[in-house]
Write a protein that holds these residues in place. Sequence first.
Motif, PDB file in Angstrom:
ATOM      1  N   VAL A 204       0.856  -1.192   0.000  1.00 47.51           N
ATOM      2  CA  VAL A 204       0.000   0.000   0.000  1.00 47.51           C
ATOM      3  C   VAL A 204       0.890   1.240   0.000  1.00 47.51           C
ATOM      4  CG1 VAL A 204      -1.742   1.294   1.268  1.00 47.51           C
ATOM      5  CG2 VAL A 204      -1.841  -1.198   1.226  1.00 47.51           C
ATOM      6  N   SER A 205       0.590   2.169  -0.883  1.00 47.39           N
ATOM      7  CA  SER A 205       1.391   3.387  -0.986  1.00 47.39           C
ATOM      8  C   SER A 205       1.059   4.365   0.132  1.00 47.39           C
ATOM      9  CB  SER A 205       1.139   4.065  -2.333  1.00 47.39           C
ATOM     10  OG  SER A 205      -0.161   4.613  -2.367  1.00 47.39           O
ATOM     11  N   LYS A 206       1.965   5.288   0.329  1.00 46.65           N
ATOM     12  CA  LYS A 206       1.770   6.383   1.287  1.00 46.65           C
ATOM     13  C   LYS A 206       0.481   7.147   0.963  1.00 46.65           C
ATOM     14  CE  LYS A 206       3.822  10.926   1.724  1.00 46.65           C
ATOM     15  NZ  LYS A 206       5.015  11.760   1.586  1.00 46.65           N
ATOM     16  N   ALA A 207       0.249   7.415  -0.323  1.00 48.17           N
ATOM     17  CA  ALA A 207      -0.912   8.204  -0.735  1.00 48.17           C
ATOM     18  C   ALA A 207      -2.232   7.532  -0.395  1.00 48.17           C
ATOM     19  CB  ALA A 207      -0.850   8.476  -2.238  1.00 48.17           C
ATOM     20  N   ARG A 208      -2.248   6.216  -0.285  1.00 49.55           N
ATOM     21  CA  ARG A 208      -3.480   5.478   0.001  1.00 49.55           C
ATOM     22  C   ARG A 208      -3.552   5.001   1.453  1.00 49.55           C
ATOM     23  NH1 ARG A 208      -6.605   4.083  -4.493  1.00 49.55           N
ATOM     24  NH2 ARG A 208      -5.646   4.697  -6.434  1.00 49.55           N
ATOM     25  N   THR A 209      -2.744   5.663   2.295  1.00 46.56           N
ATOM     26  CA  THR A 209      -2.718   5.357   3.718  1.00 46.56           C
ATOM     27  C   THR A 209      -3.162   6.574   4.502  1.00 46.56           C
ATOM     28  OG1 THR A 209      -0.820   3.872   3.398  1.00 46.56           O
ATOM     29  CG2 THR A 209      -1.263   4.604   5.644  1.00 46.56           C
ATOM     30  N   ALA A 210      -4.020   6.349   5.499  1.00 44.96           N
ATOM     31  CA  ALA A 210      -4.407   7.414   6.439  1.00 44.96           C
ATOM     32  C   ALA A 210      -4.010   6.967   7.835  1.00 44.96           C
ATOM     33  CB  ALA A 210      -5.906   7.671   6.382  1.00 44.96           C
TER      34      ALA A 210
END
Length: 187
Positions: free
Chosen positions: A109-115
Amino acid sequence: MQRLLREWNWYRQRSPLAALELLVMDVDGVLTDGGLWFDAQGELQKRFDVRDGLGLRLLQQQGLQLAFLSGGQGGATEVRARQLDIQHCLVGIKDKPPALMHLQQQLGVSKARTAFLGDDLNDLALRDSVGLLIAPLDACRPLRHQADAVLHRPGGHGAVRELAERILQARGDWNALRKNGWRDRND
């Protein structure tokens, strides 16, 4: 005023919430109110909000991966993770960014798709590791000021549920749940 503008922009750009693949949460101060209770034998007890738990179950059924990432220990977090079938329960973590990066790599999972939902200074260290940094209403001031969004609910009292509903709304899944309710299908 700055917080309202940030929040308005967050609502306007709902796509980051809709595109999330991984939601990582601190525990103490997010899933709990941050209080630590000890019984007469010195055993740690924590209070979790049941509605937060259902919010997490709703997200799981929609395919979102969930993780707990906490500096604390004591057993209650692990018990709650098992109850909610949270596969990634990382406790006793003193340096959160490397642990999160390892989890992201493990899950692809990429940084952009992580909260990340956190409440204190050790959570602020994750600012550059996630696409969205979110704080409960009662998070420490520096975190609230740098968060992408500040929720209306405090930690341990519905903040996780509020975020879950916002994610489901952004994905277009909330209206059906609101209309028809939810059944645990154990799938």
